[in-house]
Write an enzyme that holds these catalytic residues in place. Structure first.
Site, PDB file in Angstrom:
ATOM      1  N   ASP A   1      38.455  30.924  41.213  1.00 50.10           N
ATOM      2  CA  ASP A   1      36.846  29.977  40.744  1.00 50.10           C
ATOM      3  C   ASP A   1      35.744  30.007  41.932  1.00 50.10           C
ATOM      4  O   ASP A   1      35.553  29.452  42.415  1.00 50.10           O
ATOM      5  CB  ASP A   1      37.671  28.828  40.398  1.00 50.10           C
ATOM      6  CG  ASP A   1      36.465  27.650  39.716  1.00 50.10           C
ATOM      7  OD1 ASP A   1      35.927  28.921  38.997  1.00 50.10           O
ATOM      8  OD2 ASP A   1      36.849  26.792  38.961  1.00 50.10           O
TER       9      ASP A   1
ATOM     10  N   ASP B   1      32.771  33.139  35.076  1.00 51.63           N
ATOM     11  CA  ASP B   1      32.805  32.472  36.832  1.00 51.63           C
ATOM     12  C   ASP B   1      34.845  32.702  37.706  1.00 51.63           C
ATOM     13  O   ASP B   1      34.930  31.589  38.542  1.00 51.63           O
ATOM     14  CB  ASP B   1      31.875  31.695  37.904  1.00 51.63           C
ATOM     15  CG  ASP B   1      32.307  30.413  36.531  1.00 51.63           C
ATOM     16  OD1 ASP B   1      33.329  30.455  36.210  1.00 51.63           O
ATOM     17  OD2 ASP B   1      31.866  29.407  37.185  1.00 51.63           O
ATOM     18  N   GLU B   2      34.933  32.587  36.585  1.00 53.27           N
ATOM     19  CA  GLU B   2      36.844  32.084  36.519  1.00 53.27           C
ATOM     20  C   GLU B   2      38.256  33.359  36.205  1.00 53.27           C
ATOM     21  O   GLU B   2      37.403  34.012  34.954  1.00 53.27           O
ATOM     22  CB  GLU B   2      37.445  31.573  36.953  1.00 53.27           C
ATOM     23  CG  GLU B   2      36.959  30.595  35.273  1.00 53.27           C
ATOM     24  CD  GLU B   2      37.298  29.320  34.590  1.00 53.27           C
ATOM     25  OE1 GLU B   2      38.090  29.046  34.990  1.00 53.27           O
ATOM     26  OE2 GLU B   2      37.088  28.968  33.712  1.00 53.27           O
TER      27      GLU B   2
END
EC number: 2.7.7.7
Length: 360
Positions: free
Chosen positions: A12, A110-111
């Site tokens: 993350d 974003d993860e």
């Protein structure tokens, strides 16, 4: 408790949009950076997409009305969302992660989850996670937090355990103990209001929840109760979904506090629609069906869909369709979660299907 040889990493990125802006303009380092709507030009409408950790010290957080953020942090640096640029950085990061795992599941810009079972042991997986963190920092100038666990849910909880720039490893025989003392709200799917309801019932920690009868949990949480109860007892069987197909692209967000404010809901939905549209275009895809998902305070989840007259990747078309689908949900009832899904895709797919929980 989960047993077996599965090892999952949840990677993350830390304060992704704000961190990219600081990388682009190093003079912003150490300052409260808020990425989202314009608090002045937009007449205070819209929401915070993300913010730096310096801004969080003033109480600012993602999903907060931008007007409230400005009240809390009037001296902050407010920047518009540069979605194409963030998406290009995301592509770099996912390519980097793909070097370390044969099976990777990107679940947002974003993860991602990585199946690193081939590492053979949790110490080896921990070393791999440290190497990934180092490579991300060296190659992108950004930091990420990583959770290592036997399943996806615990890996996600672990990645948030020591943010920012953290690394938390939870071995199979440590899962139940790791979860037991955590506040019950740390379990994915338990929001602020439900967490408060559980606390009033004497369920303060994950361990408290684990000791309750599963039927009681189902009565309080609905159909997600079985999954939540299993996780509270250390049963985490979530597997990483690979690249076997690209059936839909989804994005959703859970509000810090339930809201019935139409501008906040509309602004958040527009951000999500732009996000999935950008992913669609980056993957050289077009869609025909747009779905909006709303989860209310009592965990009632509803979806509405619209099939477009032709395939498209146009952000404005997708945003208009999503906005129209939202209107019937603006009924004054507080909303806990909102999401957008694009389906009926055509074109080349370079990403994974979204996790089922997004639109279950």
């Amino acid at each position: 408790m989960t047993t077996g040889s599965r090892i999952v990493l949840h990677v993350d990125m830390d304060s992704f949009f704000a961190s990219i802006e600081v990388r682009r303009d190093p003079s912003l380092a150490g300052r409260p950076v808020i990425v989202g709507a314009d608090p002045k030009g937009g007449a205070g409408r819209g929401v915070v997409s993300t913010c730096s950790y310096e801004a969080r010290r003033y109480g600012v957080h993602s999903g907060m009305p931008i007007s409230r953020a400005f009240d809390l942090c009037p001296h902050g640096v407010y920047l518009p969302v540069d979605r194409p640029f963030y998406a290009s950085v995301s592509v770099e990061i996912m390519a980097l992660l793909s070097r370390h795992a044969g099976r990777i599941e990107q679940v947002s810009i974003d993860e991602a989850y990585l199946d690193v079972s081939d590492a053979g042991s949790f110490p080896a997986a921990g070393a791999l996670a440290a190497a990934i963190k180092r490579e991300v920092r060296e190659e992108t100038g950004l930091t990420c937090s990583v959770g290592v666990a036997p399943g996806k849910a615990v890996a996600k909880i672990a990645s948030d355990f020591q943010k920012p720039d953290g690394l938390t490893i939870v071995r199979p025989d440590e899962v139940a103990g790791f979860l037991a003392s955590l506040p019950v709200g740390r379990i994915p799917g338990i929001g602020k209001k439900t967490g408060e309801d559980l606390r009033q019932a004497g369920i303060l920690t994950v361990g408290d929840l684990a000791r309750r009868d599963v039927q009681e949990v189902i009565a309080r949480l609905g159909r997600s109760g079985v999954r939540v109860h299993h996780l509270a007892r250390g049963i985490d069987d979530g597997e990483v979904q690979g690249r076997e197909g690209c059936k839909s692209i989804s994005r959703e967000t859970t509000f810090e506090a339930d809201t019935a404010d139409p501008p906040v809901l509309a602004g958040t939905l527009a951000e999500l629609a732009d996000d999935v549209a950008e992913t669609l275009r980056a993957d050289n895809l077009r869609c025909r069906t747009v779905t909006v998902k709303v989860r209310y305070r009592g965990f009632q989840t509803h979806t509405r869909s619209r099939t477009l007259p032709r395939f498209t990747s146009d952000p404005e078309t997708i945003r208009r369709a999503a906005s129209g689908l939202l209107l019937p949900f603006l009924n004054g009832e507080p909303v806990r979660l909102i999401g957008v899904r694009l389906s009926m895709l055509e074109g080349g797919c370079t990403r994974q299907a979204s996790i089922d929980e997004f639109f279950s």
